[in-house]
Design an enzyme around this catalytic site. Structure first.
Site, short mmCIF file in Angstrom:
data_model
loop_
_atom_site.label_atom_id
_atom_site.label_comp_id
_atom_site.label_asym_id
_atom_site.label_seq_id
_atom_site.Cartn_x
_atom_site.Cartn_y
_atom_site.Cartn_z
N CYS A 1 0.83 -1.21 0.00
CA CYS A 1 0.00 0.00 0.00
C CYS A 1 0.86 1.26 0.00
O CYS A 1 0.33 2.37 0.05
CB CYS A 1 -0.94 0.01 1.21
SG CYS A 1 -2.21 -1.23 1.10
N CYS B 1 -0.83 9.85 6.83
CA CYS B 1 0.46 9.55 7.50
C CYS B 1 0.32 9.75 9.01
O CYS B 1 0.90 8.98 9.79
CB CYS B 1 1.56 10.46 6.96
SG CYS B 1 1.84 10.25 5.20
#
Ligand code: FES
Length: 310
Positions: free
Chosen positions: A52, A122
């Site tokens: 991913c 993130c």
């Protein structure tokens, strides 16, 4: 063909077109703190997968007082992934495990000034790695984060529970935002309908929670509370839909359980206004305020809210 230079190498040469990163993000990307792995760690948390595009391994050293005395990370990802992981380790060092448990992805973004919205996933990855490490410390035998819920986005392996959580914690309202925060929806697009339903449900629950009036002895709303809640429901649950079709609605009066309203604009001439009144206005008021309410249209078109008589 030669391998492409890394983001860091390109940034040092000044050829990387950076996102609109804050100085703090750039600093933590170019000079990441606490990289590497702790030997014999007290806890390990791993999230993501190379397939991913992002992966993070967090190791923690925790003392006998449950305090995190060291935190280190290894990551594979973009500049924001490195900066977020670096920030995470700085945030949790010195915290007790109980305090670290309360760290959110927004705390990581805030620590860095901010992250571009397209990179918020993130910060979510950082929070997930921390949760996995704490679960591991608390006796879990696994270091990888347990995936809860049912997969909604098969392209990125994201579940309904994960989507619900990012929507709730970050007040997200669009599929695009969900993609930015957890990647779901960023591939074939086949899951967009399902993501929209989750957003609608979670946001509906949030509105309900926010609208809950302060409890009164005996659990009943005062007349003032009832009117406020009726007005709020009309403003937030009904008016936007009517406005989208060129109409509007006005609250005229409240008498006991009777709510008097007037339709304006396109709704005033609409042939299905009876349907709108019962199946939309009355249904929403019963759902959000009280199941005893019934709605009638003010036929003489009074424009102002009258003093209530109930
Ligand atoms: S299933 Fe979610 S983007 Fe493909």
């Amino acid at each position: 063909m030669a391998a492409a230079p890394s983001d860091a190498a390109r940034a040092r040469k000044g050829i990387l077109r950076m996102w609109d990163y804050t100085d703090k993000v750039k600093d933590h990307f170019l000079n990441p703190r606490n990289t590497g792995e702790i030997e014999s760690p007290s806890a390990v948390g791993e999230v993501g997968s190379l397939a991913c595009g992002d992966a993070l391994k967090l190791t923690l050293k925790i003392d006998e007082n449950d305090r995190i005395v060291d935190a280190r990370f290894l990551t594979f990802g973009c500049a924001s992934a490195i900066a977020s992981s670096s920030a995470l380790t700085e945030i949790v060092k010195g915290m007790t495990v109980e305090e670290a448990e309360k760290v959110t992805n927004q705390d990581i973004a805030n620590y860095l000034g901010e992250l571009p919205e397209q990179k918020m996933h993130c910060s979510v990855m950082g929070r997930e790695a921390l949760e996995a490490a704490i679960a591991n410390y608390r006796g879990g035998d696994k270091t990888k984060r347990e995936i809860e819920g049912n997969i909604v986005c098969t392209c990125f392996g994201v579940t309904d529970k994960e989507i619900e959580r990012v929507v709730r914690e970050n007040d997200l309202t669009t599929v695009e935002q969900v993609t930015n925060y957890c990647k779901a929806g960023g591939g074939c697009g086949g899951c967009h309908g399902e993501i929209e339903k989750i957003i609608e449900r979670v946001q509906g629950e949030r509105v309900k929670e926010q609208m809950l009036p302060p409890p009164r002895k005996g659990g009943k709303l005062t007349m003032i509370q009832k009117i406020q809640l009726i007005q709020q429901t009309i403003n937030e649950q009904v008016r936007p839909a009517l406005r989208a079709h060129g109409g509007n609605i006005e609250l005229i009066d409240v008498e006991g359980d009777k709510v008097l309203i007037a339709f304006r604009g396109m709704c005033a001439q609409c042939k299905v206004s009876d349907f709108t009144m019962k199946d939309v206005v009355e249904a929403k008021l019963r759902e959000f305020v009280s199941p005893d309410l019934y709605v009638e249209e003010d036929t003489d078109g009074a424009g102002e809210m009258q003093e209530h008589k109930g």
